[in-house]
Design a protein around this motif. Structure first.
Motif, short mmCIF file in Angstrom:
data_model
loop_
_atom_site.label_atom_id
_atom_site.label_comp_id
_atom_site.label_asym_id
_atom_site.label_seq_id
_atom_site.Cartn_x
_atom_site.Cartn_y
_atom_site.Cartn_z
N LEU A 1 21.07 -40.97 13.79
CA LEU A 1 22.15 -41.09 14.78
C LEU A 1 23.20 -40.00 14.58
CD1 LEU A 1 22.68 -44.97 14.84
CD2 LEU A 1 21.48 -43.55 16.52
N LEU A 2 23.53 -39.68 13.33
CA LEU A 2 24.51 -38.63 13.07
C LEU A 2 24.05 -37.27 13.58
CD1 LEU A 2 25.83 -39.35 9.44
CD2 LEU A 2 27.11 -39.47 11.57
N SER A 3 22.73 -37.04 13.58
CA SER A 3 22.23 -35.74 14.02
C SER A 3 22.53 -35.47 15.50
CB SER A 3 20.72 -35.64 13.76
OG SER A 3 20.02 -36.55 14.58
N PHE A 4 22.85 -36.49 16.25
CA PHE A 4 23.19 -36.33 17.67
C PHE A 4 24.69 -36.43 17.91
CE2 PHE A 4 18.86 -38.05 17.57
CZ PHE A 4 18.20 -37.08 18.30
N GLN A 5 25.48 -36.38 16.84
CA GLN A 5 26.93 -36.50 16.96
C GLN A 5 27.62 -35.33 16.27
OE1 GLN A 5 27.50 -40.32 15.06
NE2 GLN A 5 27.47 -41.41 17.01
N GLN A 6 28.84 -35.08 16.69
CA GLN A 6 29.70 -34.14 15.98
C GLN A 6 30.63 -34.97 15.10
OE1 GLN A 6 32.25 -31.72 18.39
NE2 GLN A 6 32.78 -30.33 16.73
N VAL A 7 30.44 -34.87 13.78
CA VAL A 7 31.19 -35.68 12.83
C VAL A 7 31.79 -34.76 11.78
CG1 VAL A 7 31.11 -37.62 11.22
CG2 VAL A 7 29.55 -37.58 13.17
N VAL B 1 38.06 -33.78 10.95
CA VAL B 1 39.18 -33.46 11.83
C VAL B 1 39.20 -34.37 13.06
CG1 VAL B 1 40.29 -31.66 13.18
CG2 VAL B 1 39.12 -31.08 11.03
N THR B 2 38.08 -34.46 13.74
CA THR B 2 38.03 -35.20 15.01
C THR B 2 37.21 -36.48 14.85
OG1 THR B 2 36.08 -33.97 15.73
CG2 THR B 2 38.24 -33.05 16.30
N ASP B 3 37.35 -37.35 15.83
CA ASP B 3 36.54 -38.57 15.84
C ASP B 3 35.09 -38.22 16.20
OD1 ASP B 3 38.76 -40.11 15.26
OD2 ASP B 3 39.28 -40.36 17.39
N PRO B 4 34.15 -39.05 15.76
CA PRO B 4 32.75 -38.80 16.11
C PRO B 4 32.55 -38.70 17.62
CG PRO B 4 32.90 -40.50 14.42
CD PRO B 4 34.30 -40.22 14.88
N GLU B 5 31.77 -37.70 18.01
CA GLU B 5 31.53 -37.46 19.43
C GLU B 5 30.05 -37.21 19.66
OE1 GLU B 5 32.70 -34.17 22.89
OE2 GLU B 5 33.61 -34.09 20.88
N TRP B 6 29.50 -37.88 20.66
CA TRP B 6 28.08 -37.73 20.96
C TRP B 6 27.85 -36.37 21.63
CZ3 TRP B 6 24.11 -40.82 19.52
CH2 TRP B 6 22.87 -40.57 20.08
N VAL B 7 26.98 -35.54 21.04
CA VAL B 7 26.74 -34.19 21.56
C VAL B 7 25.27 -33.95 21.90
CG1 VAL B 7 28.72 -33.19 20.38
CG2 VAL B 7 26.50 -33.27 19.21
N ASP C 1 30.66 -30.25 8.77
CA ASP C 1 30.08 -30.88 9.96
C ASP C 1 28.89 -31.72 9.50
OD1 ASP C 1 28.93 -31.59 12.36
OD2 ASP C 1 29.37 -29.67 13.32
N PHE C 2 29.11 -33.02 9.41
CA PHE C 2 28.05 -33.92 8.94
C PHE C 2 26.96 -34.08 10.00
CE2 PHE C 2 31.75 -35.08 6.43
CZ PHE C 2 31.22 -35.11 5.15
N GLY C 3 27.30 -33.91 11.26
CA GLY C 3 26.29 -33.97 12.30
C GLY C 3 25.29 -32.84 12.18
N LEU C 4 25.79 -31.64 11.90
CA LEU C 4 24.92 -30.49 11.72
C LEU C 4 24.04 -30.67 10.48
CD1 LEU C 4 24.58 -27.86 13.34
CD2 LEU C 4 26.04 -26.73 11.66
N ALA C 5 24.63 -31.17 9.40
CA ALA C 5 23.86 -31.42 8.18
C ALA C 5 22.80 -32.50 8.41
CB ALA C 5 24.80 -31.83 7.05
#
Length: 302
Positions: free
Chosen positions: A49-55, A58-64, A272-276
């Motif tokens: 799920l994190l792989s599809f989010q920007q986490v 700085v900012t709140d999680p956002e679905w990307v 960027d945990f989403g990118l990782a």
């Protein structure tokens, strides 16, 4: 009717007794399932799920959506990390796949000091990985390290080892091979001791040499173990992290691997945990597909 009622009652009593007898086993099974759910399955699902989010911090999680994967493919370090990882895996197979088998065959033929040599071979496995890497970091020290001290004593040119682009990857492979050699050697040794002695006696009666006995008796009998260890070693070396992280850092393009790049995305440059997570999902998919293809191709040979 009375007979049926009696039979049903007896059946319920047997089922109740079976449940009571296995209650402890069910409790242990529930504990194991809970541990897997909390520490394996939930992180796996959460990572996807994190792989599809920007986490990030700085900012709140956002679905990307697929933006993280697109960013990975556009990153030059992404391809460099995969190249280095595949190179490390290939070199690790060259040094670390046949060597344990050769050592196991040699130990199996020993008649004296078997216990001592088995402990000596397995000793590196008992060391914590970070201790092993720190020990080799001293060996590789370009100033007063053990290896360069020996080279100076022999009046040979010194080497930069992990600091040179020509020797850095090979230096990491040597550390990994030394630290993991013992486990594979003992597995091979256990498999060797399970080969019937009659096969070797028959080969000797036929006049087979040592090499012929190894080729026609030992290797065919170890085929299944060799196939399994090959798969496990490839999967393990594709996830190498401690050696490049500690010995060469997270910025060296000559040794940065997939796992080091995941760490870099999450905790150093990008945060960027989403990118990782996207990088982790890709690694998981590649290893999963490779494992499935490998098992399918080798199912009849084993």
């Amino acid at each position: 009717m009375l007979v049926r009622s009696t039979l049903r009652s007896a059946a319920r009593t047997r089922r109740g007794r079976a449940v009571a007898d296995n209650l402890v086993a069910y409790g242990f099974m529930a504990g194991g399932i809970t541990c897997f759910a909390l520490f394996s399955w939930y992180p796996l699902v959460r990572g996807v799920l994190l792989s599809f989010q920007q986490v990030n911090f700085v900012t709140d999680p956002e679905w990307v959506g697929l933006d993280n994967f697109a960013a990975l493919f556009a990153d030059r370090l992404f391809w460099i990390a995969w190249r280095n990882t595949l190179l490390f895996t290939g070199l690790a197979l060259v040094f670390g796949y046949a060597l344990p088998l050769a050592i196991a065959v040699l130990l199996n033929e020993l008649r004296h000091f078997r216990g001592f040599f088995r402990i000596a071979v397995y000793l590196p496995v008992m060391l914590p990985p970070i201790v092993t890497v720190l020990l080799w970091q001293y060996f590789y020290d370009p100033g007063n390290g053990l290896f360069n001290t020996v080279l100076r004593g022999l009046h040979l040119p010194e080497s930069a080892w992990t600091q040179s682009s020509s020797t850095a990857m090979l230096s990491l492979v040597l550390v990994s091979t030394w630290s993991n050699l013992g486990a594979a050697t003992l597995i091979y040794l256990a498999a060797l001791q399970g080969i019937p002695a009659d096969l070797y006696e028959a080969a000797e009666l036929e006049g087979a040499s040592v090499w012929q006995r190894i080729r026609h008796v030992t290797l065919p009998q170890l085929r299944f173990v060799m196939l399994v260890l090959l798969l496990l070693q490839i999967v393990a070396t594709m996830q190498v992290f401690i050696e490049p992280y500690q010995l060469t850092g997270t910025t060296n393009p000559d040794t940065i691997t997939v796992m080091v790049l995941i760490y870099r995305y999450a905790f150093t440059v990008n945060h960027d945990f989403g990118l990782a997570a996207a990088m982790s999902v890709l690694l998981f998919a590649v290893l999963g597909l490779f494992s499935a293809a490998y098992l399918w191709l080798t199912r009849e040979r084993a």
